[in-house]
Design a protein around this motif. Structure first.
Motif, mmCIF file in Angstrom:
data_model
loop_
_atom_site.group_PDB
_atom_site.id
_atom_site.type_symbol
_atom_site.label_atom_id
_atom_site.label_comp_id
_atom_site.label_asym_id
_atom_site.label_seq_id
_atom_site.Cartn_x
_atom_site.Cartn_y
_atom_site.Cartn_z
ATOM 1 N N UNK A 1 0.873 -1.264 -0.064
ATOM 2 C CA UNK A 1 -0.035 -0.049 0.038
ATOM 3 C C UNK A 1 0.938 1.164 -0.096
ATOM 4 N N UNK A 2 1.866 1.364 0.939
ATOM 5 C CA UNK A 2 2.640 2.401 0.955
ATOM 6 C C UNK A 2 3.718 2.568 -0.464
ATOM 7 N N UNK B 1 4.702 5.958 -5.074
ATOM 8 C CA UNK B 1 4.815 6.203 -6.422
ATOM 9 C C UNK B 1 3.704 6.952 -7.137
ATOM 10 N N UNK B 2 2.574 7.135 -6.626
ATOM 11 C CA UNK B 2 1.420 7.862 -7.023
ATOM 12 C C UNK B 2 1.559 9.089 -6.817
ATOM 13 N N UNK B 3 2.367 9.609 -5.753
ATOM 14 C CA UNK B 3 2.328 10.802 -5.209
ATOM 15 C C UNK B 3 3.731 11.574 -5.464
ATOM 16 N N UNK B 4 4.500 10.961 -6.367
ATOM 17 C CA UNK B 4 5.763 11.683 -6.719
ATOM 18 C C UNK B 4 6.780 11.706 -6.123
ATOM 19 N N UNK B 5 7.087 10.471 -5.125
ATOM 20 C CA UNK B 5 8.108 10.429 -4.168
ATOM 21 C C UNK B 5 9.292 9.343 -4.809
ATOM 22 N N UNK C 1 6.599 -4.956 -4.241
ATOM 23 C CA UNK C 1 6.320 -3.894 -3.877
ATOM 24 C C UNK C 1 7.313 -2.706 -4.691
ATOM 25 N N UNK C 2 8.319 -3.116 -5.003
ATOM 26 C CA UNK C 2 9.211 -2.279 -5.759
ATOM 27 C C UNK C 2 8.497 -1.887 -7.328
ATOM 28 N N UNK C 3 7.910 -3.135 -7.583
ATOM 29 C CA UNK C 3 7.184 -3.122 -9.111
ATOM 30 C C UNK C 3 6.053 -2.252 -9.126
ATOM 31 N N UNK C 4 5.419 -2.586 -7.983
ATOM 32 C CA UNK C 4 3.937 -1.891 -7.632
ATOM 33 C C UNK C 4 4.323 -0.164 -7.715
ATOM 34 N N UNK C 5 5.400 0.001 -6.960
ATOM 35 C CA UNK C 5 6.036 1.397 -7.162
ATOM 36 C C UNK C 5 6.229 2.153 -8.404
ATOM 37 N N UNK D 1 5.128 0.857 -11.067
ATOM 38 C CA UNK D 1 3.806 0.965 -11.986
ATOM 39 C C UNK D 1 2.959 2.258 -11.405
ATOM 40 N N UNK D 2 2.911 2.567 -10.231
ATOM 41 C CA UNK D 2 2.168 3.791 -9.930
ATOM 42 C C UNK D 2 2.927 4.977 -10.301
ATOM 43 N N UNK D 3 4.296 5.010 -10.041
ATOM 44 C CA UNK D 3 4.818 6.198 -10.673
ATOM 45 C C UNK D 3 4.813 6.532 -12.200
ATOM 46 N N UNK D 4 4.762 5.423 -12.967
ATOM 47 C CA UNK D 4 4.671 5.569 -14.243
ATOM 48 C C UNK D 4 3.050 6.117 -14.775
ATOM 49 N N UNK D 5 2.249 5.634 -13.869
ATOM 50 C CA UNK D 5 0.897 5.930 -14.198
ATOM 51 C C UNK D 5 0.422 7.437 -13.778
ATOM 52 N N UNK D 6 1.491 8.102 -12.979
ATOM 53 C CA UNK D 6 1.045 9.264 -12.412
ATOM 54 C C UNK D 6 2.017 10.230 -13.186
#
Length: 344
Positions: A188-189, A194-198, A223-227, A229-234
């Motif tokens: 989750x974290x 990733x989704x919030x630009x950190x 967790x790293x892969x999820x980060x 993915x979320x970073x790219x999506x943002x």
């Protein structure tokens, strides 16, 4: 020894800055000397743990300020500052000040959550608001917006003859917002960061989901892969990820040091056998041995396979000369074994 797909790009280290309560100044001087050594050895970064009401660094901002005046190149970071203990606006002011003094070398690593042993300290920490403080992700978001220079208030301009006021945190250090890291140990974290630009700091602790197999490396990899993915999506493809396992190379260690190091690892290994507590906290095994042996273990580690920079954690309770030996071996032998090239 396996051949990596890509070389390690950045090599850092992390220290708790342990000190003797009977002589705390000596421990802080030792930490500064270790950071200076790190720069001479070519390390890319030095990171400070943040400890409150313990015998470790309680004010990494002050230590980074001192270190910034003793060094010229090495990046300085916190891994991590728990924001539950901090006023985000005041912390933003302090970090911007030190970042400017350092020439833009500060990497603030933060986390959120209720402070450890909160019931024992809340009446002193927040005597008037202990039960209403917000320890959620919103605290990180507020801190990041203040660092970025978003408006704090409407009021600004001159008052009287000499007083001039700003409507944002001052001083403002351009680029500091992009160097904020979030210390995540859960899916989750990691996804939220990733989704919030950190950027993402991973360490030797993870919290697997209720349905995940208790395999530390596999959990960390997810967790790293999820980060990412979320970073790219943002809309960001430049977010950084750093891993912080404990590694203890023994290439140049004395026989006495090797025995001490092995005892330390043996005492800590049982906790890595199964998840701990209701949150199923998992600890990574400490890696000890020659640099070639450690490199082989790292290349096989699913979490390490996802990163191109590290901040290897120094053991908590060793002596100054032990840290000198470990850092010298990391920079001189282990780093090159991982494809890292020394910074000049």
């Amino acid at each position: 020894m396996p051949t990596p797909d890509r070389p390690l790009r950045k090599l850092g280290f992390l220290t708790i800055g342990l000190f003797d309560p009977a002589d705390p100044a000596a421990g802080h001087r030792s930490t500064l000397e270790i950071i200076e050594l790190g720069e001479r050895l070519g390390f890319d970064s030095a990171w400070l743990r943040h400890r409150h009401l313990q015998y470790g660094i309680s004010s990494p901002v002050a230590v980074m300020a001192a270190a910034s005046q003793r060094t010229s190149r090495i990046e300085l970071g916190t891994a991590v500052t728990p924001l539950g203990w901090e006023n985000p606006l005041r912390l933003a002011e302090d970090l911007a000040t030190v970042d400017l003094l350092s020439g833009g070398r500060i990497n603030p690593g933060v986390s959120v959550g209720v402070p450890m042993h909160y019931d024992t300290v809340k009446d002193q920490l927040y005597p008037d608001s202990a039960d209403t403080e917000d320890f959620s992700y919103a605290r990180v978001d507020r801190f990041a917006r203040l660092v970025a220079g978003e408006k704090v208030r409407e009021f600004s301009g001159k008052q009287g003859v000499v007083e001039e006021f700003s409507n944002r945190v001052e001083p403002h250090s351009a680029g500091l917002r992009e160097r904020i890291w979030y210390g995540a140990a859960s899916l989750k974290s990691a996804t939220w960061a990733g989704g919030n630009g950190f950027n993402l700091l991973t360490s030797s602790v993870v919290f697997p989901g209720p349905d995940e197999e208790p395999d530390f490396a596999a959990v960390q990899q997810r967790q790293i892969r999820a980060f990412r993915d979320a970073s790219a999506a943002s809309g960001s493809n430049s977010a950084r990820v750093s891993q912080g396992l404990v590694v203890i190379p023994t290439d140049s260690a004395s026989s006495a040091q090797r025995e001490k190091y092995q005892r330390y690892v043996d005492e800590r290994t049982p906790r890595t056998s199964a998840p701990q507590g209701p949150q199923r906290m998992m600890f990574a095994r400490d890696l000890i041995g020659s640099s070639d042996e450690i490199a082989e273990q790292l290349y096989a580690h699913q979490g390490f396979q996802e990163v191109d920079e590290v901040a290897f954690a120094l053991p908590f309770s060793f002596e100054h000369e032990d840290y000198v030996q470990i850092l010298t071996d990391i920079a001189g032998t282990l780093g090159p074994a991982l494809g890292w090239a020394r910074a000049e």
